[in-house]
Design a protein around this motif. Structure first.
Motif, PDB file in Angstrom:
ATOM      1  N   GLN A   1      28.161  72.409  53.631  1.00 40.56           N
ATOM      2  CA  GLN A   1      27.295  71.053  53.863  1.00 40.56           C
ATOM      3  C   GLN A   1      26.178  71.073  54.760  1.00 40.56           C
ATOM      4  O   GLN A   1      26.335  71.558  55.712  1.00 40.56           O
ATOM      5  CB  GLN A   1      28.447  70.156  54.270  1.00 40.56           C
ATOM      6  N   VAL A   2      25.179  70.769  54.221  1.00 44.01           N
ATOM      7  CA  VAL A   2      23.883  70.613  55.116  1.00 44.01           C
ATOM      8  C   VAL A   2      23.749  69.406  55.714  1.00 44.01           C
ATOM      9  O   VAL A   2      24.136  68.341  55.214  1.00 44.01           O
ATOM     10  CB  VAL A   2      22.784  70.885  54.213  1.00 44.01           C
ATOM     11  N   GLN A   3      23.458  69.200  57.034  1.00 44.78           N
ATOM     12  CA  GLN A   3      23.318  68.228  57.794  1.00 44.78           C
ATOM     13  C   GLN A   3      21.986  68.066  58.445  1.00 44.78           C
ATOM     14  O   GLN A   3      21.497  69.227  59.115  1.00 44.78           O
ATOM     15  CB  GLN A   3      24.502  67.954  58.984  1.00 44.78           C
ATOM     16  N   LEU A   4      21.397  67.227  58.557  1.00 42.83           N
ATOM     17  CA  LEU A   4      20.057  66.917  59.503  1.00 42.83           C
ATOM     18  C   LEU A   4      20.129  65.889  60.197  1.00 42.83           C
ATOM     19  O   LEU A   4      20.680  64.688  59.896  1.00 42.83           O
ATOM     20  CB  LEU A   4      18.851  66.627  58.478  1.00 42.83           C
ATOM     21  N   VAL A   5      19.881  65.984  61.652  1.00 45.42           N
ATOM     22  CA  VAL A   5      20.197  65.019  62.498  1.00 45.42           C
ATOM     23  C   VAL A   5      19.032  64.751  63.346  1.00 45.42           C
ATOM     24  O   VAL A   5      18.531  65.652  64.157  1.00 45.42           O
ATOM     25  CB  VAL A   5      21.728  65.369  63.462  1.00 45.42           C
ATOM     26  N   CYS A  22      14.753  67.103  64.793  1.00 45.51           N
ATOM     27  CA  CYS A  22      15.688  67.303  63.672  1.00 45.51           C
ATOM     28  C   CYS A  22      16.294  68.683  63.673  1.00 45.51           C
ATOM     29  O   CYS A  22      15.810  69.624  63.529  1.00 45.51           O
ATOM     30  CB  CYS A  22      14.719  67.093  62.334  1.00 45.51           C
ATOM     31  N   VAL A  23      17.604  68.750  63.997  1.00 46.68           N
ATOM     32  CA  VAL A  23      18.362  69.664  64.036  1.00 46.68           C
ATOM     33  C   VAL A  23      19.087  69.935  62.587  1.00 46.68           C
ATOM     34  O   VAL A  23      19.563  68.943  61.960  1.00 46.68           O
ATOM     35  CB  VAL A  23      19.644  69.579  64.891  1.00 46.68           C
ATOM     36  N   VAL A  24      18.735  71.227  62.122  1.00 47.01           N
ATOM     37  CA  VAL A  24      19.453  71.392  60.729  1.00 47.01           C
ATOM     38  C   VAL A  24      20.807  72.389  60.777  1.00 47.01           C
ATOM     39  O   VAL A  24      20.556  73.281  61.623  1.00 47.01           O
ATOM     40  CB  VAL A  24      18.310  72.361  59.848  1.00 47.01           C
ATOM     41  N   SER A  25      21.574  71.892  60.151  1.00 51.17           N
ATOM     42  CA  SER A  25      23.053  72.888  60.515  1.00 51.17           C
ATOM     43  C   SER A  25      23.668  72.899  58.953  1.00 51.17           C
ATOM     44  O   SER A  25      23.344  72.471  58.007  1.00 51.17           O
ATOM     45  CB  SER A  25      24.151  72.192  61.316  1.00 51.17           C
ATOM     46  N   GLY A  26      24.383  74.006  58.942  1.00 57.94           N
ATOM     47  CA  GLY A  26      25.132  73.987  57.795  1.00 57.94           C
ATOM     48  C   GLY A  26      24.632  75.167  56.725  1.00 57.94           C
ATOM     49  O   GLY A  26      25.085  75.637  55.796  1.00 57.94           O
ATOM     50  N   VAL A  79      13.450  71.099  63.919  1.00 61.61           N
ATOM     51  CA  VAL A  79      11.795  70.782  63.407  1.00 61.61           C
ATOM     52  C   VAL A  79      11.434  69.633  64.290  1.00 61.61           C
ATOM     53  O   VAL A  79      12.254  68.614  64.422  1.00 61.61           O
ATOM     54  CB  VAL A  79      11.950  70.396  62.251  1.00 61.61           C
ATOM     55  N   TYR A  80      10.413  69.482  64.761  1.00 63.07           N
ATOM     56  CA  TYR A  80       9.934  68.322  65.531  1.00 63.07           C
ATOM     57  C   TYR A  80       8.709  67.579  64.968  1.00 63.07           C
ATOM     58  O   TYR A  80       7.899  68.235  64.146  1.00 63.07           O
ATOM     59  CB  TYR A  80       9.387  69.189  67.071  1.00 63.07           C
ATOM     60  N   LEU A  81       8.525  66.548  65.410  1.00 66.87           N
ATOM     61  CA  LEU A  81       7.281  65.858  65.056  1.00 66.87           C
ATOM     62  C   LEU A  81       6.944  65.232  66.328  1.00 66.87           C
ATOM     63  O   LEU A  81       7.388  64.277  67.095  1.00 66.87           O
ATOM     64  CB  LEU A  81       7.572  64.709  64.108  1.00 66.87           C
ATOM     65  N   GLN A  82       5.757  65.591  66.863  1.00 70.00           N
ATOM     66  CA  GLN A  82       5.192  65.051  68.321  1.00 70.00           C
ATOM     67  C   GLN A  82       4.067  64.126  67.803  1.00 70.00           C
ATOM     68  O   GLN A  82       3.356  64.146  66.957  1.00 70.00           O
ATOM     69  CB  GLN A  82       4.482  66.206  68.857  1.00 70.00           C
ATOM     70  N   MET A  83       4.444  63.054  68.230  1.00 70.22           N
ATOM     71  CA  MET A  83       3.761  61.711  67.779  1.00 70.22           C
ATOM     72  C   MET A  83       2.824  61.180  69.101  1.00 70.22           C
ATOM     73  O   MET A  83       3.314  60.601  70.127  1.00 70.22           O
ATOM     74  CB  MET A  83       4.502  60.585  67.370  1.00 70.22           C
ATOM     75  N   ASN A  84       1.480  61.162  69.063  1.00 68.86           N
ATOM     76  CA  ASN A  84       0.500  60.824  70.067  1.00 68.86           C
ATOM     77  C   ASN A  84      -0.057  59.821  69.822  1.00 68.86           C
ATOM     78  O   ASN A  84      -0.432  59.299  68.518  1.00 68.86           O
ATOM     79  CB  ASN A  84      -0.382  62.166  70.476  1.00 68.86           C
TER      80      ASN A  84
END
Length: 124
Positions: A1-5, A22-26, A79-84
């Motif tokens: 089971q894939v989870q994205l948090v 965004c942490v990906v697990s599974g 995965v990251y999203l840096q927003m400036n």
């Protein structure tokens, strides 16, 4: 089971910054593409940025180029999203998504897995 948090959303003034995670697990996505999308009330889900997990090619929608940066940490499966320089029009729920075929697509329908979303609110 894939989870994205996802995490990291919040309220910020215009011109401020936030970093979404965004942490990906599974499952290990060695050849996947990871995307960030956003959705405002009454609007369709909109592509923001994408990254190919293996070769780290990145793609952005024009409205965020030069302000947002997508990146990944392989060791943390994150995965990251840096927003400036955030603007009020960036206000939306931001979603992380994964495409196991690694297409780096801008189409939400090409992504199989989705997180629950995190709210970003930019005040003027």
């Amino acid at each position: 089971q894939v989870q994205l948090v996802e995490s990291g959303g919040g309220l910020v003034q215009a011109g401020g910054s936030l970093r979404l995670s965004c942490v990906v697990s599974g499952r290990t996505f060695s050849s996947a593409a990871m995307g960030w999308f956003r959705q405002s009330p009454g609007k369709e889900r909109e592509f923001v940025a994408a990254l190919h997990w293996l070769i780290a090619n990145t793609y952005y929608t024009d409205s965020v180029k030069g302000r947002f940066t997508i990146s990944r940490d392989n060791a943390k499966n994150t995965v990251y999203l840096q927003m400036n320089n955030l603007k009020p029009e960036d206000t939306a729920v931001y979603y992380c998504a994964a495409d196991s075929y690694g297409r780096g697509s801008r189409a939400a329908g090409d992504y199989e897995y989705w997180g629950q979303g995190t709210q970003v609110t930019v005040s003027s």
